[in-house]
Structures are given as C-alpha cells and as structure tokens.
Write an enzyme that holds these catalytic residues in place. Sequence first.
Site, short mmCIF file in Angstrom:
data_model
loop_
_atom_site.label_atom_id
_atom_site.label_comp_id
_atom_site.label_asym_id
_atom_site.label_seq_id
_atom_site.Cartn_x
_atom_site.Cartn_y
_atom_site.Cartn_z
N CYS A 171 0.81 -1.23 0.00
CA CYS A 171 0.00 0.00 0.00
C CYS A 171 0.84 1.27 0.00
CB CYS A 171 -0.91 0.02 1.23
SG CYS A 171 -0.03 0.22 2.81
N GLU A 212 -7.19 -6.60 -0.53
CA GLU A 212 -7.31 -5.59 0.54
C GLU A 212 -6.27 -4.51 0.36
OE1 GLU A 212 -5.81 -4.23 4.69
OE2 GLU A 212 -4.81 -5.15 2.97
N ARG A 242 -9.45 1.03 11.87
CA ARG A 242 -8.62 0.64 10.72
C ARG A 242 -9.54 0.43 9.53
NH1 ARG A 242 -3.39 -1.25 10.72
NH2 ARG A 242 -2.68 -2.36 8.86
N ARG A 302 -10.24 -0.19 5.85
CA ARG A 302 -9.59 -0.77 4.69
C ARG A 302 -10.63 -1.13 3.65
NH1 ARG A 302 -5.94 1.28 6.88
NH2 ARG A 302 -3.87 0.43 7.35
#
Length: 375
Positions: free
Chosen positions: A69, A109, A153, A155
């Site tokens: 990422c 993801e 978090r 995502r």
Amino acid sequence: MRVASLFSGIGGFELGLSRAGFETVMMCENDPLARSVLLRRFPRIPIRGDVTKIRRLPKCDILTAGWPCQDLSQAGRTAGIEGHRSGLISEVFRILEAASEKPEFVLLENVAFALHLQGGAALKFVTSNLERLGYKWAYRILDSRQFGVPQRRRRVFILGSRNLSPQSILFRGSDNTSSEDTSSPVSFGFYWTEGNTGLGWSPEAVPPLKGGSALSIPSPPAIWKKETRAFITPGISDAERMQGFPANWTAVGPLKKERKRNRWKLIGNAVSVPVVEWIGRCLIEQATVDVKAKPIRQIPKMPTAAFGEQGSEPSFFSFNSEGPDAPTVGSLKDFKLSDASELSLRAAAGFLSRIEKSSLKTHPRFIPDLRDFVS
C-alpha cells in the site's frame, strides 16, 4: 475450500480464513522476517518468495492478496497504482490469467485512501482487470473496530466472484446503523509522531497501527487515559491482539532477538484477522442478502462501496455501516493492555510543541493534561 495467498505478510488472511474453515495450499511473501513468521506459524504450507517468479497457481477456491500500500497510502508516497510497490497488483492478474483453472473467488485488501487517490485510479484498475478475467466484483470499506478490536482501521476489501454476486456477500451488515458507544469515552488514542496536520484522534480506540513514521522509526500510537491523566503506548503484544493475532505471534525465529521495530513494521502492514474471518464465514455460508440501499446517482467522489460486472455500469453506494451483520465494537474500556509503557517525556514534549501550534481539535482537557505530564 482452498486458499492461495499472495503478499501474505504475517498471515492475517491465512489465520482468518483458517478460523472460518478454509485450508491454505500456498503462500507467497518476499520479506524474510515476515516469511520467518509464516514458516513457524504455518509449517506445512509451501511458501514462495518473489511473486514475479510464480508461473503456476495451485488448484484453489480463493486467491487472496493484501498488496503493498505504500504508493496508495495517505501517509506514503501517493505515487498511485503505477508506483513501484503498489504496482505489484499486476502480478495478481498475470497469475490469474495464466491459471488453467481460475479460482471462484478473489479477495483483495488495501488502504481506504486508494478510493480517493488520483480519482480512484487504483480501484478502477483492479475492477477493470477483474472484469477482463471474467469476475463480477464488489468492494466495501470495513473498519476493524466493528469486528471487536479497539483499532480504527478502515480498509477497502474487494471481492471478485465468477458465479456468485459478490455484493450479496460483502454487503452483509451494510443496512446496520452505527453501534458504537460514543458516550463518555475515558481513553483516547492518537499519533504522538504527528500533531501538525493530523492526529488520528480516536475515542476508545487507537488509530490505525502502522509500521513506522515518515522517518522509519517505530511509531506505536499513544493513549490518553482521561481519568488518571496518564499518557501511555501499547506494547508489541498489545498491538498483535489489536490486529486479532494471538499475543507474541511475531516473537518467533530471528524476530525473538531483533529489535521490536521490525515487529511493529510487520504488524502495521498486516491484515486484521477478524475482518477476514468474517468474510470467510460469509463465503462458506454463502447466505446472500438483498441490497436494500439505493445506488448513488450523482457521484462527487469515489463512494465507499460498489459492485459491477463486465457489460454493465457499476452501482455505487455510501453505507453508514462499515461492519458485519452482527457487529461487536472493540473498545479500550474492555481491552486489557498487557505490556503498555509510559509515553516518553521527549516524545510527549515534541508532540506538545507541534499540536499547540496547530488548529487540531481534541478534548478540552487533553492539552492541559499533556502540559502537566511534560512539566
């Protein structure tokens, strides 16, 4: 159901899916320290190194990948999908294209900021390639805190399916209203490495765990305990549990003697286990739901959920819920810190000097307590 995993990290996909009843048949991870964790935690599963050298995909029902990422993250270089690291997602499609028998599902993801960077170019690239390879697709932002861990978090999870409607699986729980208890928080998470333009302010949770700051130093978040006026940082085993791993998951092999900086990096880059476990259970059950929400007609920016398939225009949504059909909201009130330590005075003083010059909003007592802590 069998799993082949690319960019395995320390095994978030694999552990979550195994808890849901899946069997992992292959993993791929290029980081030697992450691979040392996989070798210890999954000793019977073949582990490949360089994803660019994989020529054949073993027979499997689902291919997973939490691809790098760094080029998509708001805290990273924001080079976009064509960046050197995040561009490795192309290897997923190369491997799928070469497979003699494609898996039914593909689960990907990445950071939520990928929806906004360069007008959502990363998501458009991924979904167009899934369509090209014969997959229907859906994506949705999911927040780890809605799955029982005290970490905010967010995502984006992308699910591709050859035969099912992936949105009817991934959108389970999207009609829920917020179940967070926002009344009278007593603990507040924040990034002590920031304070100029960002803070990560999180009542009863910590902001997203990350491997390191822009200076590549360990950067566990800090927690302000309002009732005791204490400033602390969670320890490494606390962080593992905040990602859904057992405590000391990464304390194996060479990492037993390595500086904890490396363990923080691996944990910060991992996929949250309970989120993946929920998706896995949904796939096993294949109990689909009807999407009751109506698509967004005018789209000012990339919405938080969508689905589509080749030959049809995508449908975009903006859900209130970023959790499962039966959310359990994680809270620091209920989370016992096992190896927390006091925030260092040097770190606290540096953070104080930055936040006092900023216009960031916090609790009225936060900065006065921080001044007293430093003095």
